[in-house]
Design a protein around this motif. Sequence first.
Motif, mmCIF file in Angstrom:
data_model
loop_
_atom_site.group_PDB
_atom_site.id
_atom_site.type_symbol
_atom_site.label_atom_id
_atom_site.label_comp_id
_atom_site.label_asym_id
_atom_site.label_seq_id
_atom_site.Cartn_x
_atom_site.Cartn_y
_atom_site.Cartn_z
ATOM 1 N N ASN A 257 -23.950 -4.649 9.087
ATOM 2 C CA ASN A 257 -23.000 -4.209 10.318
ATOM 3 C C ASN A 257 -24.067 -2.454 10.738
ATOM 4 N N GLU A 258 -23.743 -1.880 11.601
ATOM 5 C CA GLU A 258 -24.486 -0.899 11.410
ATOM 6 C C GLU A 258 -23.676 0.400 10.457
ATOM 7 N N ALA A 259 -22.177 -0.160 10.515
ATOM 8 C CA ALA A 259 -21.321 0.762 9.506
ATOM 9 C C ALA A 259 -21.557 0.890 8.577
ATOM 10 N N GLU A 260 -22.661 -0.674 7.612
ATOM 11 C CA GLU A 260 -23.308 -0.465 6.307
ATOM 12 C C GLU A 260 -24.334 0.525 6.567
ATOM 13 N N ILE A 261 -25.153 -0.072 7.617
ATOM 14 C CA ILE A 261 -26.751 1.003 7.383
ATOM 15 C C ILE A 261 -26.356 2.266 7.149
ATOM 16 N N ALA A 262 -25.301 2.792 8.223
ATOM 17 C CA ALA A 262 -24.942 4.476 8.351
ATOM 18 C C ALA A 262 -24.399 4.455 6.862
ATOM 19 N N GLU A 263 -23.897 3.502 5.730
ATOM 20 C CA GLU A 263 -23.475 4.288 4.463
ATOM 21 C C GLU A 263 -24.697 4.149 4.116
ATOM 22 N N LEU A 264 -25.834 3.313 3.743
ATOM 23 C CA LEU A 264 -26.830 3.314 2.592
ATOM 24 C C LEU A 264 -27.344 4.554 2.964
ATOM 25 N N ASP A 265 -28.314 4.491 5.153
ATOM 26 C CA ASP A 265 -28.641 6.098 4.984
ATOM 27 C C ASP A 265 -28.191 7.436 4.587
ATOM 28 N N ARG A 266 -26.578 7.570 3.919
ATOM 29 C CA ARG A 266 -26.390 8.941 4.155
ATOM 30 C C ARG A 266 -25.989 8.467 2.337
ATOM 31 N N ILE A 267 -26.528 7.209 1.198
ATOM 32 C CA ILE A 267 -26.677 7.207 0.436
ATOM 33 C C ILE A 267 -27.604 8.197 0.198
ATOM 34 N N PHE A 268 -29.157 7.497 0.474
ATOM 35 C CA PHE A 268 -29.954 8.085 0.190
ATOM 36 C C PHE A 268 -30.564 9.146 1.214
ATOM 37 N N ALA A 269 -29.910 10.054 2.007
ATOM 38 C CA ALA A 269 -30.748 11.458 2.445
ATOM 39 C C ALA A 269 -31.540 11.638 2.464
ATOM 40 N N ALA A 270 -32.388 12.130 2.833
ATOM 41 C CA ALA A 270 -33.416 12.619 2.449
ATOM 42 C C ALA A 270 -33.680 13.767 1.219
ATOM 43 N N GLU A 271 -32.524 14.667 1.583
ATOM 44 C CA GLU A 271 -32.513 16.021 0.585
ATOM 45 C C GLU A 271 -30.955 14.872 -1.080
ATOM 46 N N ARG A 272 -30.817 14.257 -1.368
ATOM 47 C CA ARG A 272 -30.269 13.794 -2.010
ATOM 48 C C ARG A 272 -31.294 13.240 -3.640
ATOM 49 N N VAL A 273 -32.408 12.655 -2.630
ATOM 50 C CA VAL A 273 -33.945 12.155 -3.659
ATOM 51 C C VAL A 273 -34.650 13.476 -4.486
ATOM 52 N N ALA A 274 -34.729 13.523 -5.320
ATOM 53 C CA ALA A 274 -35.757 14.447 -6.780
ATOM 54 C C ALA A 274 -36.728 12.924 -6.764
ATOM 55 N N GLY A 275 -37.959 14.223 -6.357
ATOM 56 C CA GLY A 275 -39.351 14.474 -7.210
ATOM 57 C C GLY A 275 -39.964 13.303 -6.021
ATOM 58 N N ALA A 276 -41.633 13.563 -6.120
ATOM 59 C CA ALA A 276 -42.774 13.307 -5.403
ATOM 60 C C ALA A 276 -42.890 11.691 -5.523
ATOM 61 N N ARG A 277 -43.193 11.134 -4.116
ATOM 62 C CA ARG A 277 -43.847 9.731 -4.569
ATOM 63 C C ARG A 277 -44.671 9.339 -5.064
ATOM 64 N N TYR A 278 -45.830 9.908 -5.341
ATOM 65 C CA TYR A 278 -46.820 9.824 -6.673
ATOM 66 C C TYR A 278 -47.611 11.135 -7.371
ATOM 67 N N PRO A 279 -47.973 10.811 -8.081
ATOM 68 C CA PRO A 279 -48.827 12.586 -9.052
ATOM 69 C C PRO A 279 -49.812 12.563 -8.497
ATOM 70 N N GLU A 280 -50.230 13.759 -8.314
ATOM 71 C CA GLU A 280 -50.720 14.816 -7.507
ATOM 72 C C GLU A 280 -52.221 13.460 -6.822
ATOM 73 N N ALA A 281 -52.288 12.516 -8.216
ATOM 74 C CA ALA A 281 -53.711 11.961 -7.768
ATOM 75 C C ALA A 281 -53.593 10.977 -6.917
ATOM 76 N N GLY A 282 -52.633 10.628 -6.775
ATOM 77 C CA GLY A 282 -52.131 9.346 -6.370
ATOM 78 C C GLY A 282 -51.999 9.656 -4.884
ATOM 79 N N MET A 283 -51.854 11.155 -4.137
ATOM 80 C CA MET A 283 -51.199 11.425 -2.920
ATOM 81 C C MET A 283 -53.290 11.113 -2.086
ATOM 82 N N ALA A 284 -54.375 10.906 -2.855
ATOM 83 C CA ALA A 284 -55.252 11.010 -2.050
ATOM 84 C C ALA A 284 -55.149 10.401 -1.348
ATOM 85 N N GLY A 285 -55.558 10.178 0.192
ATOM 86 C CA GLY A 285 -55.688 9.928 1.661
ATOM 87 C C GLY A 285 -54.623 9.109 2.142
ATOM 88 N N ILE A 286 -53.166 10.022 1.867
ATOM 89 C CA ILE A 286 -52.464 9.279 1.968
ATOM 90 C C ILE A 286 -52.283 11.112 3.054
#
Length: 330
Positions: free
Chosen positions: A300-329
Amino acid sequence: MQTRFLGRQQQPVSAIGLGCMGMSEFYGASDDAESLRTLARALELGINFFDSADTYGFGHNESLLGRFLKEGGPARRQQVVIATKFGIVRQPGKYERHIDNSPAYIRSACDASLQRLGIEQIDLYYCHRRNPEVPIEETVAAMAQLVAAGKVRQIGLSEVSAKTLRQACAVHPIAAVQSEYSLWTREPEREVLATCAELGTTFVAYSPLGRAFLTGAVHREQLAEGDFRKHNPRFVGEAEKINGQLVAELGRFASARGLTNAQVALAWLLSKQPHVVPIPGTRRIAYLEQNSGAVDVLLNEAEIAELDRIFAAERVAGARYPEAGMAGIE
């Protein structure tokens, strides 16, 4: 299995697809017999959207899918929707890559993929990464020629911006954009998802389980040699600790509802966006079966909002890929 649709052709595919990359490379040793059993079980569960690329295992992944299709005969080919990609050029034993979007390369790569897959037409053919030195209009025009020749049914792009997608659609309809999207990778929400919805383009979410980190079952020290996650910034050092705390919160959320972390993460994607098709990768039947259960989970909307809160962008640490993996993104 519920269905969703690819592009303006409205080609039906299972609401959850299967990423096949790990059956060939990047996640440690694999076993072809086990992978073939997993592919067969996927079809039994109604999962018919299989994702590959010519660079996965340097052609091995497409050959494996080709073997699976051949063993099942014409009836199996009619059941399966095959997506594959071109554009990433690598040397064996190295993670570094360069991007080739030239028309000549696109034509030769398509022919090679068709041969390995043992099919006459690729259902969905992606430009895996974009080379900014080649105008997107030129790349898409070359891909459109493959459609006209009957070698490809629909075309897609991967990891492109909303601007690039609009430019591409002016040349030929883009059935799908494939980019990383999950609880801990939210960049598509800024602009690309809305643009896809506007243009009738399906969004295919790869790594929807955060390369299995979101499942809570993966720890860096347990990863096998050759597993690229050992060098992924989100799996290393302090970032791993910080992200592990988020996964622990997800685990509490999931267990309170009698679900696995993976089921919640996939249900979040399915509930949040109606034009998104996640393609979690696995080579094991047990995980495949767990993942497929996500289609029956409605948040439901409340559950989606809670998951959005847990994984807010500022709470996640680290880049998606090493530098080489970012080629073409973009």
